[in-house]
Design an enzyme around this catalytic site. Structure first.
Site, PDB file in Angstrom:
ATOM      1  N   ASN A 127     -15.258   0.298  61.725  1.00 45.28           N
ATOM      2  CA  ASN A 127     -15.947   1.061  60.676  1.00 45.28           C
ATOM      3  C   ASN A 127     -16.693   2.202  61.358  1.00 45.28           C
ATOM      4  O   ASN A 127     -17.730   1.975  61.975  1.00 45.28           O
ATOM      5  CB  ASN A 127     -16.911   0.121  59.931  1.00 45.28           C
ATOM      6  CG  ASN A 127     -17.762   0.862  58.911  1.00 45.28           C
ATOM      7  OD1 ASN A 127     -17.514   2.027  58.603  1.00 45.28           O
ATOM      8  ND2 ASN A 127     -18.777   0.175  58.389  1.00 45.28           N
ATOM      9  N   TRP A 128     -16.141   3.394  61.247  1.00 45.07           N
ATOM     10  CA  TRP A 128     -16.744   4.539  61.949  1.00 45.07           C
ATOM     11  C   TRP A 128     -17.993   5.056  61.226  1.00 45.07           C
ATOM     12  O   TRP A 128     -18.684   5.920  61.741  1.00 45.07           O
ATOM     13  CB  TRP A 128     -15.722   5.664  62.095  1.00 45.07           C
ATOM     14  CG  TRP A 128     -14.570   5.360  63.011  1.00 45.07           C
ATOM     15  CD1 TRP A 128     -14.300   4.173  63.653  1.00 45.07           C
ATOM     16  CD2 TRP A 128     -13.508   6.255  63.387  1.00 45.07           C
ATOM     17  NE1 TRP A 128     -13.154   4.281  64.400  1.00 45.07           N
ATOM     18  CE2 TRP A 128     -12.644   5.545  64.260  1.00 45.07           C
ATOM     19  CE3 TRP A 128     -13.209   7.575  63.073  1.00 45.07           C
ATOM     20  CZ2 TRP A 128     -11.501   6.138  64.814  1.00 45.07           C
ATOM     21  CZ3 TRP A 128     -12.066   8.158  63.621  1.00 45.07           C
ATOM     22  CH2 TRP A 128     -11.228   7.443  64.490  1.00 45.07           C
ATOM     23  N   LYS A 129     -18.203   4.589  60.019  1.00 49.14           N
ATOM     24  CA  LYS A 129     -19.349   5.033  59.206  1.00 49.14           C
ATOM     25  C   LYS A 129     -19.368   6.559  59.110  1.00 49.14           C
ATOM     26  O   LYS A 129     -18.312   7.189  59.050  1.00 49.14           O
ATOM     27  CB  LYS A 129     -20.652   4.466  59.788  1.00 49.14           C
ATOM     28  CG  LYS A 129     -20.583   2.956  60.014  1.00 49.14           C
ATOM     29  CD  LYS A 129     -21.916   2.325  60.244  1.00 49.14           C
ATOM     30  CE  LYS A 129     -21.724   0.856  60.568  1.00 49.14           C
ATOM     31  NZ  LYS A 129     -22.966   0.111  60.559  1.00 49.14           N
TER      32      LYS A 129
ATOM     33  N   HIS B 123     -19.874  -2.910  51.526  1.00 54.49           N
ATOM     34  CA  HIS B 123     -20.631  -2.915  52.788  1.00 54.49           C
ATOM     35  C   HIS B 123     -22.128  -2.922  52.463  1.00 54.49           C
ATOM     36  O   HIS B 123     -22.563  -2.287  51.506  1.00 54.49           O
ATOM     37  CB  HIS B 123     -20.256  -1.684  53.624  1.00 54.49           C
ATOM     38  CG  HIS B 123     -20.776  -1.769  55.026  1.00 54.49           C
ATOM     39  ND1 HIS B 123     -22.100  -1.528  55.329  1.00 54.49           N
ATOM     40  CD2 HIS B 123     -20.172  -2.098  56.191  1.00 54.49           C
ATOM     41  CE1 HIS B 123     -22.275  -1.705  56.637  1.00 54.49           C
ATOM     42  NE2 HIS B 123     -21.119  -2.050  57.180  1.00 54.49           N
TER      43      HIS B 123
ATOM     44  N   GLU C 201     -24.527  -1.429  53.719  1.00 53.71           N
ATOM     45  CA  GLU C 201     -25.176  -0.109  53.680  1.00 53.71           C
ATOM     46  C   GLU C 201     -24.938   0.560  52.332  1.00 53.71           C
ATOM     47  O   GLU C 201     -25.795   1.301  51.842  1.00 53.71           O
ATOM     48  CB  GLU C 201     -24.673   0.750  54.855  1.00 53.71           C
ATOM     49  CG  GLU C 201     -25.290   0.264  56.170  1.00 53.71           C
ATOM     50  CD  GLU C 201     -24.500   0.597  57.421  1.00 53.71           C
ATOM     51  OE1 GLU C 201     -23.561   1.409  57.357  1.00 53.71           O
ATOM     52  OE2 GLU C 201     -24.825   0.024  58.475  1.00 53.71           O
TER      53      GLU C 201
ATOM     54  N   GLU D 247     -20.885 -10.266  57.118  1.00 52.49           N
ATOM     55  CA  GLU D 247     -21.729  -9.389  57.924  1.00 52.49           C
ATOM     56  C   GLU D 247     -23.200  -9.632  57.589  1.00 52.49           C
ATOM     57  O   GLU D 247     -23.726  -9.049  56.621  1.00 52.49           O
ATOM     58  CB  GLU D 247     -21.397  -7.919  57.638  1.00 52.49           C
ATOM     59  CG  GLU D 247     -19.992  -7.523  57.975  1.00 52.49           C
ATOM     60  CD  GLU D 247     -19.909  -6.037  58.303  1.00 52.49           C
ATOM     61  OE1 GLU D 247     -19.462  -5.720  59.411  1.00 52.49           O
ATOM     62  OE2 GLU D 247     -20.330  -5.217  57.479  1.00 52.49           O
TER      63      GLU D 247
ATOM     64  N   GLY E 142     -25.862  -3.403  63.662  1.00 52.70           N
ATOM     65  CA  GLY E 142     -26.465  -2.330  64.447  1.00 52.70           C
ATOM     66  C   GLY E 142     -27.738  -2.721  65.178  1.00 52.70           C
ATOM     67  O   GLY E 142     -28.469  -1.855  65.665  1.00 52.70           O
TER      68      GLY E 142
ATOM     69  N   SER F 169     -22.851  -6.359  65.267  1.00 52.46           N
ATOM     70  CA  SER F 169     -23.113  -6.287  66.712  1.00 52.46           C
ATOM     71  C   SER F 169     -22.040  -6.960  67.569  1.00 52.46           C
ATOM     72  O   SER F 169     -22.345  -7.541  68.611  1.00 52.46           O
ATOM     73  CB  SER F 169     -24.507  -6.850  67.036  1.00 52.46           C
ATOM     74  OG  SER F 169     -25.503  -6.058  66.424  1.00 52.46           O
TER      75      SER F 169
ATOM     76  N   GLY G 282     -18.721  -1.947  63.999  1.00 55.77           N
ATOM     77  CA  GLY G 282     -19.309  -0.632  63.735  1.00 55.77           C
ATOM     78  C   GLY G 282     -19.453   0.173  65.011  1.00 55.77           C
ATOM     79  O   GLY G 282     -18.506   0.808  65.481  1.00 55.77           O
ATOM     80  N   GLY G 283     -20.635   0.112  65.612  1.00 56.66           N
ATOM     81  CA  GLY G 283     -20.954   0.941  66.780  1.00 56.66           C
ATOM     82  C   GLY G 283     -19.909   0.910  67.877  1.00 56.66           C
ATOM     83  O   GLY G 283     -19.512   1.959  68.408  1.00 56.66           O
TER      84      GLY G 283
HETATM   85  C1  PEP Z   1     -20.819  -2.703  60.351  1.00 58.28           C
HETATM   86  O1  PEP Z   1     -21.634  -1.910  59.927  1.00 58.28           O
HETATM   87  O2  PEP Z   1     -19.833  -3.010  59.662  1.00 58.28           O
HETATM   88  C2  PEP Z   1     -21.035  -3.261  61.680  1.00 58.28           C
HETATM   89  C3  PEP Z   1     -20.474  -4.399  61.948  1.00 58.28           C
HETATM   90  O3  PEP Z   1     -21.834  -2.548  62.528  1.00 58.28           O
HETATM   91  P1  PEP Z   1     -22.205  -2.927  64.068  1.00 58.28           P
HETATM   92  O4  PEP Z   1     -20.963  -3.443  64.724  1.00 58.28           O
HETATM   93  O5  PEP Z   1     -22.656  -1.625  64.655  1.00 58.28           O
HETATM   94  O6  PEP Z   1     -23.272  -3.956  64.020  1.00 58.28           O
END
Ligand code: PEP
Length: 267
Positions: free
Chosen positions: A25-27, A112, A114, A182, A188, A227, A248-249
């Site tokens: 997920n590049w957001k 998601h 967010e 999640e 994050g 994470s 994500g990150g």
């Molecule tokens: C996400 O937002 O879907 C996610 C898993 O982020 P991160 O890996 O950065 O915690």
């Protein structure tokens, strides 16, 4: 095609029969140039050293076309990060599921945390988006997860169970629906639940899904997200009922994303 949950060997546990999937997920990150470079690096690395799992990237909508072009002919699929519940119409700034399908997307993330937090998306709204995505022929990655306060209050399983009940669309099946657990507090932050907590929640999610889709729940892929990084991927991906990760990150660096994928369970 590598992406299937039905080409299962005749033996093995249900867990070993589900091919794992790693989704990035590049957001809200990436220009055409940086996104195409990242997608190209992911595709090239996956070609040189094929991971034992399916790969999907979900870039921002503005660069889906460019990224999709770069991924053409590769083993990496792509998808959107959200879609509207309507197929078209007067919804300024929104993107309809058929538009994503038209660009070549196979997947779309819905619900998601967010989006639930930033845009006040309720389970009902998420269900409507998921329904629209299925109607457009997309596979949904349906996100659920509790906040830290809810976990501390002992409500994690009831919250996640009610998110599933409220947002799982009619017609959800192993072939068109992936559920991503999640925990909001792990996204994050560098914090993750323990392996026991992840396995317990995934077992709970699969049991909840059985109530809604019957035996298809045993073939549906459940991703963990929050994470995930190269240093914890192997431990998480080895857990019961974990069929991949939503990242994500760490998906913004091709080396990290592929290192996570390399830790996937061998089919
Ligand atoms: C996400 O937002 O879907 C996610 C898993 O982020 P991160 O890996 O950065 O915690």
């Amino acid at each position: 095609m590598p992406e299937t949950t039905s080409a299962a060997p005749a033996s093995g546990t249900a867990s070993t029969r589900r091919r794992q999937l790693i989704a990035g997920n590049w957001k809200m990150n990436g220009t055409r140039a940086s996104g195409v470079a990242l997608a190209g690096a992911v595709a090239d690395m996956a070609r040189r050293n094929a991971p034992p799992c399916d790969l999907v990237v979900c870039p921002p909508a503005t660069i889906l076309m460019a990224v999709g072009g770069r991924l053409a002919g590769s083993t990496v699929s792509f998808g959107g990060q959200d879609c509207h519940a309507k197929p078209d119409g007067a919804h300024t700034g929104d993107i309809a599921a058929p538009m994503l399908a038209d660009l070549g997307c196979r997947y779309v993330i819905v619900g998601h945390s967010e989006r639930r937090a930033d845009h006040g998306e309720s389970d009902t709204a998420v269900k409507a988006k998921a329904t629209a995505a299925l109607a457009a022929g997309l596979t949904i990655i349906l996100c659920v997860g509790e906040t830290e306060a809810q976990r501390d209050g002992g409500q994690a399983t009831s919250v996640v169970g009610s998110q599933i009940a409220g947002s799982l669309p009619e017609g959800a099946a192993a072939e068109n629906c992936i559920v991503a657990y999640e925990p909001v507090w792990a996204i994050g932050t560098g914090r993750t639940p323990t392996g026991e907590e992840i396995a317990a929640m995934h077992g709970h999610i699969r049991a909840s899904l059985r109530k809604h889709v019957g035996e298809a729940a045993d073939r549906m892929r459940l991703l963990y997200g929050g994470s995930v990084k190269p240093s914890n991927a192997a431990e998480i991906l080895a857990l019961d009922d974990v069929d991949g990760a939503l990242v994500g990150g760490a998906s913004l660096k091709a080396e990290d994303f592929l290192a996570i994928a390399a830790a996937a369970r061998k089919p």
